[in-house]
Design a protein around this motif. Structure first.
Motif, PDB file in Angstrom:
ATOM      1  N   SER A  21       0.813  -1.226   0.000  1.00 33.21           N
ATOM      2  CA  SER A  21       0.000   0.000   0.000  1.00 33.21           C
ATOM      3  C   SER A  21       0.842   1.270   0.000  1.00 33.21           C
ATOM      4  O   SER A  21       0.470   2.268  -0.629  1.00 33.21           O
ATOM      5  CB  SER A  21      -0.941   0.003   1.208  1.00 33.21           C
ATOM      6  OG  SER A  21      -0.188  -0.087   2.424  1.00 33.21           O
ATOM      7  N   VAL A  24       1.940   1.928  -3.531  1.00 34.95           N
ATOM      8  CA  VAL A  24       0.785   2.363  -4.321  1.00 34.95           C
ATOM      9  C   VAL A  24       0.462   3.819  -4.024  1.00 34.95           C
ATOM     10  O   VAL A  24       0.267   4.636  -4.929  1.00 34.95           O
ATOM     11  CB  VAL A  24      -0.448   1.482  -4.027  1.00 34.95           C
ATOM     12  CG1 VAL A  24      -1.683   2.034  -4.754  1.00 34.95           C
ATOM     13  CG2 VAL A  24      -0.185   0.040  -4.428  1.00 34.95           C
ATOM     14  N   GLN A  25       0.427   4.162  -2.726  1.00 34.95           N
ATOM     15  CA  GLN A  25       0.073   5.530  -2.331  1.00 34.95           C
ATOM     16  C   GLN A  25       1.126   6.524  -2.800  1.00 34.95           C
ATOM     17  O   GLN A  25       0.793   7.631  -3.252  1.00 34.95           O
ATOM     18  CB  GLN A  25      -0.084   5.612  -0.818  1.00 34.95           C
ATOM     19  CG  GLN A  25      -0.706   6.915  -0.331  1.00 34.95           C
ATOM     20  CD  GLN A  25      -2.094   7.146  -0.928  1.00 34.95           C
ATOM     21  OE1 GLN A  25      -2.901   6.220  -0.986  1.00 34.95           O
ATOM     22  NE2 GLN A  25      -2.362   8.367  -1.373  1.00 34.95           N
ATOM     23  N   ARG A  28       0.696   7.043  -6.514  1.00 38.63           N
ATOM     24  CA  ARG A  28      -0.536   7.804  -6.773  1.00 38.63           C
ATOM     25  C   ARG A  28      -0.327   9.282  -6.443  1.00 38.63           C
ATOM     26  O   ARG A  28      -0.771  10.163  -7.187  1.00 38.63           O
ATOM     27  CB  ARG A  28      -1.689   7.232  -5.955  1.00 38.63           C
ATOM     28  CG  ARG A  28      -3.025   7.936  -6.231  1.00 38.63           C
ATOM     29  CD  ARG A  28      -4.123   7.390  -5.336  1.00 38.63           C
ATOM     30  NE  ARG A  28      -4.478   6.032  -5.688  1.00 38.63           N
ATOM     31  CZ  ARG A  28      -5.346   5.720  -6.656  1.00 38.63           C
ATOM     32  NH1 ARG A  28      -5.915   6.686  -7.365  1.00 38.63           N
ATOM     33  NH2 ARG A  28      -5.636   4.461  -6.902  1.00 38.63           N
ATOM     34  N   THR A  63      -5.910   6.546 -12.445  1.00 36.50           N
ATOM     35  CA  THR A  63      -5.859   5.100 -12.193  1.00 36.50           C
ATOM     36  C   THR A  63      -5.152   4.367 -13.323  1.00 36.50           C
ATOM     37  O   THR A  63      -4.335   3.460 -13.085  1.00 36.50           O
ATOM     38  CB  THR A  63      -7.289   4.540 -12.032  1.00 36.50           C
ATOM     39  OG1 THR A  63      -7.908   5.170 -10.907  1.00 36.50           O
ATOM     40  CG2 THR A  63      -7.261   3.038 -11.820  1.00 36.50           C
ATOM     41  N   GLU A  67      -1.670   2.212 -12.925  1.00 37.57           N
ATOM     42  CA  GLU A  67      -1.533   0.800 -13.301  1.00 37.57           C
ATOM     43  C   GLU A  67      -0.364   0.607 -14.268  1.00 37.57           C
ATOM     44  O   GLU A  67       0.386  -0.368 -14.158  1.00 37.57           O
ATOM     45  CB  GLU A  67      -2.840   0.299 -13.923  1.00 37.57           C
ATOM     46  CG  GLU A  67      -3.976   0.192 -12.913  1.00 37.57           C
ATOM     47  CD  GLU A  67      -5.286  -0.222 -13.550  1.00 37.57           C
ATOM     48  OE1 GLU A  67      -5.350  -0.280 -14.805  1.00 37.57           O
ATOM     49  OE2 GLU A  67      -6.269  -0.477 -12.814  1.00 37.57           O
ATOM     50  N   LYS A  96      -6.571  -5.441  -8.793  1.00 37.21           N
ATOM     51  CA  LYS A  96      -7.481  -5.440  -7.638  1.00 37.21           C
ATOM     52  C   LYS A  96      -6.825  -4.691  -6.482  1.00 37.21           C
ATOM     53  O   LYS A  96      -5.648  -4.905  -6.185  1.00 37.21           O
ATOM     54  CB  LYS A  96      -7.800  -6.871  -7.208  1.00 37.21           C
ATOM     55  CG  LYS A  96      -8.568  -7.668  -8.257  1.00 37.21           C
ATOM     56  CD  LYS A  96      -8.802  -9.097  -7.797  1.00 37.21           C
ATOM     57  CE  LYS A  96      -9.527  -9.901  -8.873  1.00 37.21           C
ATOM     58  NZ  LYS A  96      -9.703 -11.321  -8.468  1.00 37.21           N
ATOM     59  N   GLU A  97      -7.608  -3.824  -5.836  1.00 34.04           N
ATOM     60  CA  GLU A  97      -7.105  -3.101  -4.670  1.00 34.04           C
ATOM     61  C   GLU A  97      -7.730  -3.718  -3.416  1.00 34.04           C
ATOM     62  O   GLU A  97      -8.953  -3.862  -3.314  1.00 34.04           O
ATOM     63  CB  GLU A  97      -7.458  -1.624  -4.755  1.00 34.04           C
ATOM     64  CG  GLU A  97      -6.826  -0.798  -3.627  1.00 34.04           C
ATOM     65  CD  GLU A  97      -6.980   0.702  -3.862  1.00 34.04           C
ATOM     66  OE1 GLU A  97      -6.626   1.461  -2.937  1.00 34.04           O
ATOM     67  OE2 GLU A  97      -7.460   1.083  -4.949  1.00 34.04           O
ATOM     68  N   THR A  98      -6.875  -4.133  -2.493  1.00 28.03           N
ATOM     69  CA  THR A  98      -7.345  -4.764  -1.260  1.00 28.03           C
ATOM     70  C   THR A  98      -7.734  -3.697  -0.246  1.00 28.03           C
ATOM     71  O   THR A  98      -7.396  -2.509  -0.397  1.00 28.03           O
ATOM     72  CB  THR A  98      -6.234  -5.659  -0.683  1.00 28.03           C
ATOM     73  OG1 THR A  98      -5.108  -4.841  -0.352  1.00 28.03           O
ATOM     74  CG2 THR A  98      -5.807  -6.715  -1.685  1.00 28.03           C
ATOM     75  N   GLY A 101      -5.182  -1.202   0.923  1.00 25.27           N
ATOM     76  CA  GLY A 101      -4.607  -0.265  -0.038  1.00 25.27           C
ATOM     77  C   GLY A 101      -3.572  -0.870  -0.966  1.00 25.27           C
ATOM     78  O   GLY A 101      -3.095  -0.192  -1.888  1.00 25.27           O
ATOM     79  N   SER A 102      -3.192  -2.129  -0.750  1.00 26.26           N
ATOM     80  CA  SER A 102      -2.246  -2.767  -1.659  1.00 26.26           C
ATOM     81  C   SER A 102      -2.963  -3.159  -2.952  1.00 26.26           C
ATOM     82  O   SER A 102      -4.186  -3.210  -3.010  1.00 26.26           O
ATOM     83  CB  SER A 102      -1.627  -4.008  -1.007  1.00 26.26           C
ATOM     84  OG  SER A 102      -2.620  -4.970  -0.694  1.00 26.26           O
ATOM     85  N   VAL A 103      -2.181  -3.422  -4.001  1.00 25.82           N
ATOM     86  CA  VAL A 103      -2.737  -3.748  -5.319  1.00 25.82           C
ATOM     87  C   VAL A 103      -2.125  -5.049  -5.833  1.00 25.82           C
ATOM     88  O   VAL A 103      -0.921  -5.285  -5.681  1.00 25.82           O
ATOM     89  CB  VAL A 103      -2.456  -2.607  -6.328  1.00 25.82           C
ATOM     90  CG1 VAL A 103      -2.766  -3.052  -7.762  1.00 25.82           C
ATOM     91  CG2 VAL A 103      -3.279  -1.384  -5.983  1.00 25.82           C
TER      92      VAL A 103
END
Length: 446
Positions: A21, A24-25, A28, A63, A67, A96-98, A101-103
Motif C-alpha cells: 500500500s 501504491v500511495q 498515486r 488510475t 496501473e 485489484k485493490e485490497t 490499499g495494496s494492489v
C-alpha cells in the motif's frame, strides 16, 4: 513489491504481482501532484485546485497511469531480480485493490527459450570453389544464344534432337484421367494445349521428349513415362503415366552467331570479349553467393541437430504463416492455379511449419551466441545500413527511417543485423575444409 513467476510450457509464464500500500500511495501521490500542477480548472488558480477535485475530474486517467507505472516497475524488477528474458510482457490484467490499499495484478509473459549452447567455435564445414571455369562461361553464353534464337516451321523432315515440338496432350493413370485418379490438381502433368517442348533428355519428364524424335506435324502418339522418385508429387513416385499426345507443329531452332554483333545486342553496345568478361564476373558473384549460402546452411543444420528447446507457440504460428505465404507466392509465380494451391494446402503448411521452427531455433541460438560473445549492433551501424537500403531504393533515408519507426520495424531490422553478425562470427571461427569435386557434384544434384 512481491513478484511470483510461474513458468509454463512453450515459453509461457504467469506473472503475479503484489504491490504494498505504501508504494501504491506514493506513486498515486506523484501522479496526482503532476495533474494538479498542470490542470486548468475553472474557479481555481493553476496548481491550486484541491486534491479531491483533481481526483474526481481525472480519476480514470490517474488510475490508468498508476496501473501502467506499477506494471512497468514490476516488469523491470522481474527481469533484473529473476533474470527473465522476456519477449512479450503481455497486457497486465485483473488489477485489484485490497482493503489495506495494496494492489495485485497479473500478466501472461512470453519468454525467450532457455538454450544450452553447444560448442560453436571450430565447427567443421566444407566449402566448394567459387572459381569460374571456361566451360561454365561457354554454357552461359549458349543459354544467351538460346534465349535470342529464331524458330521456324520444319518442312520436309521429321523432328530430331534439338528441335522444338508444339503439342497438345492429356494424361491418365491406370486408365483414369490423372487429376481424377489423384483427387487433386497436378498442374501441367494433367494436360496442356499448345505446349512447347524441346526435344532433349532434360525436357519435361525423363524419356518423354525422346519419344517425339522422328515425329511430324499432325502425328498422334501414346507415350508412357515412369515418374522418378525425386518428383515433387510423392503419390506418383514410380507410377507409370500414359500421355496421349498430338503433335501440332515442329520448329527448328536457329541460334545467332556468337560474335560482336550478338554481344552488342545483349550488352547494349559492348563487344564479345567484354560480354565474356561480364558473364564471368556475374557467374563469380553467383558462385560465391552459393558457397556462402552452403556454409550458412551447414551451420544451421549443425545447430538444429545438436540443440533442441521449446519455442513460443505464438511466434511459431506467425512464422509458419509467413513461410506459407512465401510458398504460395512462389507457387503463383511458377504458374500454379488457385485450385492447385488449395489442393496442396496441407503439404504447404507442413513444409512451412518445419521451416518456421528451423528458422526460429536458428535465430534464438544465434542471438544467444551474440549475447555470450557481446556482439552488438551500434546505432551508427544501424543508421548506415538503413541509409544504404534507402539509397538502393532511391528513397530519402530520413523519410524511410521515420516510416520504419512508425511501423515498429526498427527492432526487427536490428535483430536481423545482429543474427548476421553472429553467423559471421561462427564462420570466422569455423574449420573450413575444401569440398572435393565429387562432393560438389553431389550437393548440386541434391
Amino acid at each position: 513489491m512481491n513478484i511470483t513467476v510461474e513458468k509454463q510450457p512453450n515459453c509461457n509464464a504467469s506473472l503475479l504481482v503484489e504491490v504494498p500500500s505504501d508504494t501504491v500511495q506514493s506513486e498515486r501521490n506523484k501522479i496526482v501532484k503532476t495533474y494538479t500542477s498542470q490542470a486548468r480548472i475553472q474557479g481555481f488558480r493553476p496548481g491550486k485546485a484541491p486534491r479531491k477535485v483533481i481526483e474526481k475530474r481525472f480519476g480514470s486517467s490517474i488510475t490508468s497511469e498508476l496501473e501502467e507505472r506499477l506494471a512497468r516497475q514490476a516488469f523491470e524488477k522481474a527481469m533484473t531480480e529473476q533474470g527473465l528474458k522476456v519477449l512479450d510482457f503481455g497486457r497486465p490484467a485483473d488489477f485489484k485493490e485490497t482493503p489495506d490499499g495494496s494492489v495485485t495484478f497479473r500478466s501472461q509473459l512470453t519468454l525467450a527459450p532457455e538454450i544450452n549452447l553447444p560448442d560453436y567455435k571450430g565447427i567443421t564445414i566444407t566449402a566448394g570453389s567459387a572459381e569460374v571455369t571456361e566451360e561454365e562461361v561457354e554454357q552461359n553464353l549458349q543459354s544467351l544464344r538460346e534465349r535470342l534464337a529464331d524458330y521456324s516451321d520444319i518442312e520436309g523432315r521429321t523432328a530430331t534432337t534439338g528441335d522444338l515440338a508444339v503439342i497438345d496432350y492429356t494424361s491418365t493413370l491406370d486408365g483414369t484421367p490423372l487429376e481424377e485418379a489423384l483427387g487433386k490438381p497436378v498442374g501441367y502433368l494433367s494436360g496442356r494445349e499448345g505446349f512447347w517442348i524441346k526435344i532433349d533428355e532434360e525436357s519435361f519428364l525423363p524419356g518423354f521428349a525422346a519419344e517425339l524424335d522422328g515425329c511430324a506435324a499432325g502425328d498422334e502418339k501414346e507415350i508412357k513415362v515412369t515418374v522418378p522418385e525425386d518428383f515433387p508429387v510423392a503419390e506418383l513416385h514410380g507410377k507409370e503415366l500414359v500421355f496421349d499426345v498430338k503433335v501440332k507443329e515442329i520448329k527448328e531452332v536457329s541460334l545467332p552467331e556468337l560474335d560482336d554483333e550478338f554481344a552488342a545486342k545483349v550488352t547494349g553496345g559492348k563487344g564479345l570479349d567484354e560480354l565474356k568478361t561480364m558473364v564471368e564476373q556475374q557467374l563469380g558473384v553467383e558462385k560465391q553467393r552459393q558457397v556462402d549460402d552452403a556454409k550458412v546452411n551447414q551451420i544451421v543444420e549443425h545447430f538444429n541437430e545438436l540443440v533442441d528447446f521449446e519455442l513460443p507457440e505464438e511466434l511459431v504460428r506467425e512464422e509458419t504463416q509467413s513461410q506459407a505465404d512465401s510458398l504460395v507466392q512462389r507457387g503463383v509465380q511458377s504458374g500454379m492455379s488457385e485450385d492447385e494451391i488449395a489442393a496442396q494446402q496441407a503439404e504447404i503448411f507442413a513444409t512451412a511449419g518445419m521451416q518456421a521452427r528451423t528458422n526460429l531455433k536458428t535465430n534464438f541460438i544465434l542471438q544467444e551466441i551474440a549475447r555470450v560473445e557481446n556482439i552488438q549492433i551500434s546505432d551508427a551501424e544501424l543508421v548506415n545500413h538503413l541509409a544504404t537500403v534507402a539509397q538502393s531504393r532511391k528513397e530519402s533515408p530520413k523519410k524511410m527511417i521515420k516510416q520504419l519507426q512508425k511501423e515498429g520495424r526498427i527492432p526487427g531490422i536490428r535483430n536481423s543485423m545482429l543474427v548476421g553478425k553472429a553467423i559471421d562470427f561462427v564462420l570466422e571461427h569455423a574449420n573450413v575444409e575444401e569440398a572435393s569435386a565429387s562432393t560438389e557434384d553431389q550437393e548440386e544434384k541434391s
